[in-house]
Design a protein around this motif. Structure first.
Motif, short mmCIF file in Angstrom:
data_model
loop_
_atom_site.label_atom_id
_atom_site.label_comp_id
_atom_site.label_asym_id
_atom_site.label_seq_id
_atom_site.Cartn_x
_atom_site.Cartn_y
_atom_site.Cartn_z
N TYR A 109 7.61 6.12 6.10
CA TYR A 109 6.74 7.29 6.18
C TYR A 109 7.62 8.54 6.18
O TYR A 109 8.67 8.57 6.83
CB TYR A 109 5.90 7.24 7.46
N LYS A 110 7.18 9.56 5.46
CA LYS A 110 7.94 10.80 5.45
C LYS A 110 7.03 11.98 5.20
O LYS A 110 5.98 11.86 4.56
CB LYS A 110 9.03 10.75 4.38
N LYS B 34 0.84 -1.20 0.00
CA LYS B 34 0.00 0.00 0.00
C LYS B 34 0.87 1.25 0.00
O LYS B 34 1.99 1.25 0.52
CB LYS B 34 -0.94 0.03 1.21
N TYR B 35 0.35 2.29 -0.64
CA TYR B 35 1.09 3.55 -0.63
C TYR B 35 0.11 4.71 -0.59
O TYR B 35 -1.07 4.58 -0.98
CB TYR B 35 2.00 3.67 -1.85
N ASN B 36 0.56 5.84 -0.11
CA ASN B 36 -0.24 7.05 -0.06
C ASN B 36 0.68 8.25 -0.24
O ASN B 36 1.71 8.37 0.44
CB ASN B 36 -0.99 7.15 1.28
N ASP B 37 0.36 9.10 -1.17
CA ASP B 37 1.08 10.36 -1.40
C ASP B 37 0.09 11.50 -1.27
O ASP B 37 -1.04 11.41 -1.78
CB ASP B 37 1.70 10.41 -2.80
N GLU B 38 0.49 12.57 -0.59
CA GLU B 38 -0.38 13.74 -0.47
C GLU B 38 0.45 15.01 -0.62
O GLU B 38 1.55 15.12 -0.07
CB GLU B 38 -1.10 13.74 0.88
N TYR B 39 -0.09 15.97 -1.38
CA TYR B 39 0.60 17.23 -1.63
C TYR B 39 -0.34 18.38 -1.29
O TYR B 39 -1.53 18.34 -1.59
CB TYR B 39 1.00 17.33 -3.10
N ARG C 24 4.24 11.06 2.46
CA ARG C 24 4.36 9.80 1.71
C ARG C 24 4.37 8.63 2.68
O ARG C 24 5.05 8.66 3.71
CB ARG C 24 5.62 9.81 0.86
N ASP C 25 3.59 7.62 2.34
CA ASP C 25 3.44 6.44 3.20
C ASP C 25 3.52 5.21 2.30
O ASP C 25 2.77 5.10 1.32
CB ASP C 25 2.09 6.51 3.91
N LEU C 26 4.43 4.28 2.63
CA LEU C 26 4.62 3.07 1.82
C LEU C 26 4.81 1.89 2.75
O LEU C 26 5.58 1.97 3.71
CB LEU C 26 5.83 3.23 0.90
#
Length: 774
Positions: free
Chosen positions: A373-374, A318-323, A346-348
């Motif tokens: 996570y960052k 799973k991954y999540n990117d947010e800007y 960013r979450d992976l």
């Protein structure tokens, strides 16, 4: 020559007869057999798990409810199960022309759902002696919910709070005490203590399980208040493809697509989601937006493969990117500056798992969790483009875990596990890289003494390189007094380890000017500020700052569940928590800019107690659910001092003179409401395919500020007022439920300011989803 030809013919004939016989025997001893699973209406049920103890094989039904296996003709015992249906035992006679049909009974209430969070094993909800709530995908779809915070906001005993992100309170505990899992694996990324719930999409979720009460006996730290486990969808035999889109207030746009393809041994499920919002402010005159414009992507993949009849392999990714981007004024200097900020989150996570079934009594799981996570925030001055501030946060979490389940007999089930974790982070809020290493082991026994009495007992031992080792025991029991009356009770201990932030944080807000230091370095950091002339007043002697201890709680719960009629269920649960070493922030000093310096400390003894109750009733096509919670909290050290008439003063409202705080004025812990509740009404009219829901959630007043400076909650002016939230949705199904149209509204009362939990006002959404391949 004729003799030779006859000899050859004879040999060929014998060859055919021999191998034909062998083939015939093989066909008799092992052939492709089939069966079918249907529902109460005779329709095939897909995705049903079929376990055959005799062959030690597990199969799945296809879209028509059919399943196949290679074995000799004859009679076989089967274990048939699927979430939402009652687990059943069947016996069938299989042959080349025989296709036995098995009926799977679907229960009309969620009490018979199989859940895994409470015991780490599959167990029917009605047999679990703990307060558990399950929200299925059908309920999520009917209410038009697309984010985890929307789902949790309407659950009994759950209160949403804002504290560096949207979190939840369970049984009066702050958000940091609730462990969030996805498929049993922890979600990281608590950069400020609260895990932002809105970053978790519901597009790929099968159900959400909420376990209330301490769960450190199985899950370790961060589970003092409970556990929320998000169970994602998995591939079923055949092909499926669906898409959805939702648009709403503030240009909120949610687009999703998910699908799966699976055969008898291998299945792949994947989901993709894009979510964006134009941002909004809580006051028109505010420079900049309270929630900045943002867009994000979420992806999820589950791959399941049955390598052998006994060995299953699963890989989850799973991954999540947010800007986000925003513009606002700073608040630290006399001459304020307009700045522009850009934010990345960013979450992976990779979560492979292996399951091996030694027999129908023994099985083992080996799990791996590798999560990254960052966040990265860059602020530039708009006038000249110079870098005003750069803030980054990098976290890595690794865990290995082995679990073994042993069914001793029909009455005793044992679960044991052990593992190790390695967690580190790098951030400019910390002086250097910080790392935690820990090991753990746990053991649980599930004993069914009789048809009426079930007891679950266990404990977990955690070893850590920073704080002392912790042992967390727990015992829970259920007694079925009558078929419609169950009593539950539990006693358990839990702990919460000091996190990186509470130990080592070194941060000064670049636009507001306040500072927060971890307890390990707070004294040194404060002395440096004193030497540089940035401190106006020291409020606490830095030499008295103590090393933080792990928080520890003892929890006592007792509940009753009644089902006087098939259409009605009634439940109530009492809870009492004694917490020692509760970690809270306090003010060390005041800066020359008027801002404060904060650090963390342990509070000696805190009590959190209350009662939850719920009632649900179904009448024809209408289902009504009502729930409420009464909560009391207190720091007993403060409470005893006030009762003794010493230590805590306030200002008299009429005379302005200083006076002692009265016992009846003490309000307990901040950000807790004494009264909260919710209600929902769902009208399901199947003939036109229409579902209408109306929901109400109430939160009583709660403390948000310390006006008189005594560090406690005691004045009416220190409370935010209570509020009610009304939400509604209408879902229309078309084309045999392949197409769904949704219209939903949140915060119909247009509540905007509620102290800590500030809302964006009234929201409207419209959405459509379509199953392209069913």
């Amino acid at each position: 020559m004729r003799f030779i030809n006859c000899k050859i013919a004879t040999i060929l004939l014998l060859h055919c007869v021999f191998f034909g016989g062998i083939s015939g025997v093989s066909a008799q001893t092992e052939t492709l057999l089939q069966g079918q699973v249907v529902d109460e209406n005779g329709g095939g049920v897909s995705g049903v798990t079929i376990y055959l103890p005799k062959t030690k094989r597990t199969e799945k039904t296809n879209e028509n409810g059919l399943f196949y296996f290679n074995a000799a003709r004859g009679e076989y015992d089967l274990q048939v199960s699927k979430v939402g249906y009652a687990r059943q035992q069947h016996k069938g006679s299989f042959g080349e022309s025989k296709c036995p049909v098995f009926k799977l009974l679907k229960d009309s209430v969620v009490l018979h759902e199989v859940i895994v969070t409470a015991t780490r094993t599959e167990k029917k909800m009605e047999d679990i002696p703990l307060p558990v709530t399950v929200i299925g995908k059908e309920e999520i779809q009917q209410k038009g919910m697309v984010r985890l915070n929307e789902v949790l906001a309407e659950q009994p005993g759950v209160v949403l709070v804002e504290n560096h992100g949207t979190g939840i309170q369970l049984q009066g505990f702050d958000a940091k005490y609730t462990l969030i899992l996805i498929d049993g694996e922890p979600v990281i990324g608590r950069s400020s203590g609260t895990l932002e719930l809105s970053r978790i999409s519901m597009a790929n979720v099968d159900r959400v399980e909420i376990l209330k009460g301490p769960s450190s006996s199985l899950y370790g730290s961060e589970a003092m208040a409970g556990v929320i486990n998000i169970i994602t969808k998995k591939a079923t035999v055949g092909r499926k493809l669906a898409s959805s889109v939702r648009y709403g207030t503030h240009n909120a746009l949610d687009i999703g697509v998910d699908g799966s393809i699976a055969g008898r041994r291998t299945g792949v499920y994947t989901a993709f989601n894009r979510f964006s919002n134009g941002g909004y402010g809580y006051a028109d005159e505010t420079v900049g937006k309270t929630v900045a414009p943002f867009y994000g992507y979420t992806g999820h993949v589950n791959i399941d493969h049955q390598l052998t009849p006994k060995l299953d392999i699963r890989l989850g990714v799973k991954y999540n990117d947010e800007y986000a981007h925003d513009e606002y004024k700073t608040n630290t200097a006399v001459a304020q500056e307009m700045v522009s900020s850009k934010f990345l989150r960013r979450d992976l996570a990779f979560t492979p798992r292996i399951e091996y079934r030694f027999s129908d009594r023994h099985r083992s799981f080996f799990r791996v969790n590798q999560s990254l996570y960052k966040t990265d925030t860059r602020i530039h001055v708009m006038e000249d483009g110079r870098l005003y501030n750069h803030d980054f946060f990098d976290q890595k979490f690794s865990r290995l875990e082995l679990q073994h389940d042993f069914k001793v007999n029909d009455k005793v089930y044992l679960t044991a596990g052990a593992g190790a974790t390695d967690e580190w982070l790098k951030a400019n809020r910390y002086d250097n890289k910080k790392e935690f290493k820990a090991g753990f082991g746990y053991l649980q026994a599930d004993v069914k003494f009789s048809e009426r009495l079930n007891v679950i007992a266990g404990g977990r031992f955690d070893m850590h390189k920073v704080y002392a080792s912790q042992f967390s025991p727990k015992i829970a029991a259920q007694y079925k007094v009558l078929p419609w009356l169950r009593l539950n009770g539990s006693v358990g201990s839990a702990y919460k380890a000091p996190d990186f932030r509470e130990l080592y944080l070194n941060w000064t807000n670049p636009t507001q000017g306040y500072s927060v230091f971890g307890a390990e370095d707070a004294a040194d950091k404060l002395n440096r500020l004193i030497e540089s002339g940035e401190i106006a007043e020291v409020l606490f002697d830095p030499d008295r700052i103590k090393t933080l201890d792990a928080e520890r709680s003892w929890n006592y719960q007792g509940g009753v569940q009644l089902r006087p009629w098939k259409a009605m269920t009634i439940g109530a649960n009492l809870f009492y928590n004694e917490v020692s070493n509760l970690i809270e922030t306090f003010v060390l000093a005041t800066k020359t800019n008027g801002k404060s310096v904060y650090t963390y400390s342990n509070q000696e003894h805190v009590v959190i107690k209350g009662i939850e109750s719920n009632v649900s009733y179904t009448w024809r096509d209408i289902r009504i659910q009502v729930a409420g919670q009464y909560l009391r909290t207190a720091n007993t050290t403060v409470q005893d001092a006030i009762a003794a008439g010493k230590g805590y003063y306030t200002r008299d409202a009429e005379t302005g003179a200083s006076r002692l705080v009265r016992p009846n004025e003490y309000g307990g812990l901040f950000n807790r409401s004494r009264y909260s509740g919710n209600m929902s009404m769902t009208y399901n009219c199947p003939k036109p395919g229409l579902v209408f829901t109306l929901r109400w959630a109430y939160r009583g007043r709660f403390g948000v500020r310390d006006i008189d400076g005594n560090g406690i909650l005691n004045l009416d002016e220190e409370y935010a007022p209570g509020y009610s939230m009304f939400n509604a949705s209408i879902v229309k199904s078309l084309y045999k439920d392949r197409l769904r149209c949704t219209l939903s509204a949140e915060n119909l009362g247009n509540i905007k300011r509620t102290g800590v939990a500030t809302m964006p006002g009234r929201l409207f959404f419209t959405g459509i989803s379509y199953r392209i391949i069913n």
